[in-house]
Motif scaffolding. Structure first.
Motif: not given
Length: 322
Positions: A36-59
């Motif tokens: 899955s792909t989710q947009e993450i806003e770290v702060n007012s200057l930094i936004k990005g995409n987090l790609l997460t395996p559907t089975t989950g990941s610890k890495t």
């Protein structure tokens, strides 16, 4: 990074950038594949995409972009490669969570708050550390790896000193940026290297570009508003910084890289003897397979051309060994 020269050009007329600014994904967007792909806003200057395996990941692998106004996909005005997008998708398919982010200048362009003269290399390190701390605070991942591409390799080397489980250098210079820049500027006329380097050394001391050279657009590349950033960047030596890491390191370069030569990867390896190194045949600076020079240059504007097939597997194997 795109390349050093392209990047310096791409700091130019900010209004032009507004026509080609990257459009963010919705929050969240779910892929038809196994992540899955989710947009993450770290702060007012930094936004990005987090790609997460559907089975989950610890890495988690955090990708730090190269120079210029580069977005989370690896694109910037005049350069469309989608190289970070493709790398993230492949790593997520391999079970590794992946985060890449727009550089702060993109948010500044959107908000019309760009002040070129105030930009410093250390700002990029601050942003990378902010991303790292964000995910550490989330406490979702037991292993975090930083990967830096081109100029982002040096940024990553500095950020990784704050504590991660592994580091990957993708097409990262092994020398201070002023040496690489001088070499790039002299590529068409190698005999000019010494004089160009002398001009850059003089600029580092005076804070001004006062050289009369036949270099095309030299005055524009070294305009007063950019010099503070350049000088802040030039003071770091990747071969020195990599020695400060006490974690597993992977160095990757392509032998068709027009911006950062294989010799730079070898310099990093020499400075960090325990590091793994992989030279990918026919891979260029934007991580594509381009056997010919014509294919190499065209790849900078071909957002459909896939990245080198072995790249994600090499990184995956390294990460899984941590």
């Amino acid at each position: 990074m795109g390349n050093f020269i392209l990047s310096m050009r791409n700091f130019l007329p900010m209004k032009a950038f507004l026509l080609v600014i990257y459009c963010c994904f919705a929050i969240p967007v779910f892929s038809q594949t196994n992540y899955s792909t989710q947009e993450i806003e770290v702060n007012s200057l930094i936004k990005g995409n987090l790609l997460t395996p559907t089975t989950g990941s610890k890495t988690l692998l955090i990708l730090i972009a190269g120079s210029g106004p580069t977005n989370r996909n690896g694109n910037q005005p005049g350069v469309v490669t989608n190289c970070y997008k493709f790398l993230g998708q492949q790593l997520a398919q391999n079970g590794i969570a992946f985060f890449s982010y727009d550089k702060r200048i993109i948010a500044q362009m959107i908000n019309k708050t760009v002040d070129e003269s105030s930009l410093r290399f250390e700002d990029m390190v601050t942003d990378a550390v902010a991303v790292l701390n964000y995910f550490k605070k989330e406490n979702t991942y037991t292993r975090i790896v930083i990967a830096g591409h081109s100029e982002g390799s040096l940024i990553g080397l500095l950020a990784a000193q704050q504590g991660v489980q592994g580091f990957v250098s993708l097409s990262g210079p092994g020398r201070p940026a002023d040496e690489v820049l001088a070499e790039q500027l002299a590529r068409e006329k190698p005999e000019m290297y010494s004089s160009i380097k002398q001009c850059i050394d003089a600029m580092k001391l005076s804070g001004k570009w006062q050289c009369d050279t036949p270099l095309k657009n030299a005055a524009l590349l070294f305009r007063p508003s950019v010099i503070p950033y350049l000088n802040s960047w030039f003071q770091y030596n990747p071969a020195v910084e990599i020695q400060k890491l006490k974690i597993p390191v992977l160095i990757i370069n392509g032998d068709k890289d027009l911006q950062v030569a294989v010799t730079d990867a070898e310099l990093l390896k020499k400075a960090a003897p325990t590091a793994q190194i992989s030279i990918i045949p026919n891979m260029n600076h934007v991580l594509k397979i381009t056997p010919t020079e014509e294919e190499n240059r065209k790849s900078y504007t071909d957002g459909n051309l896939p990245i080198a097939p072995t790249l994600s597997s090499i990184i995956t194997q390294f990460v899984n060994q941590l």
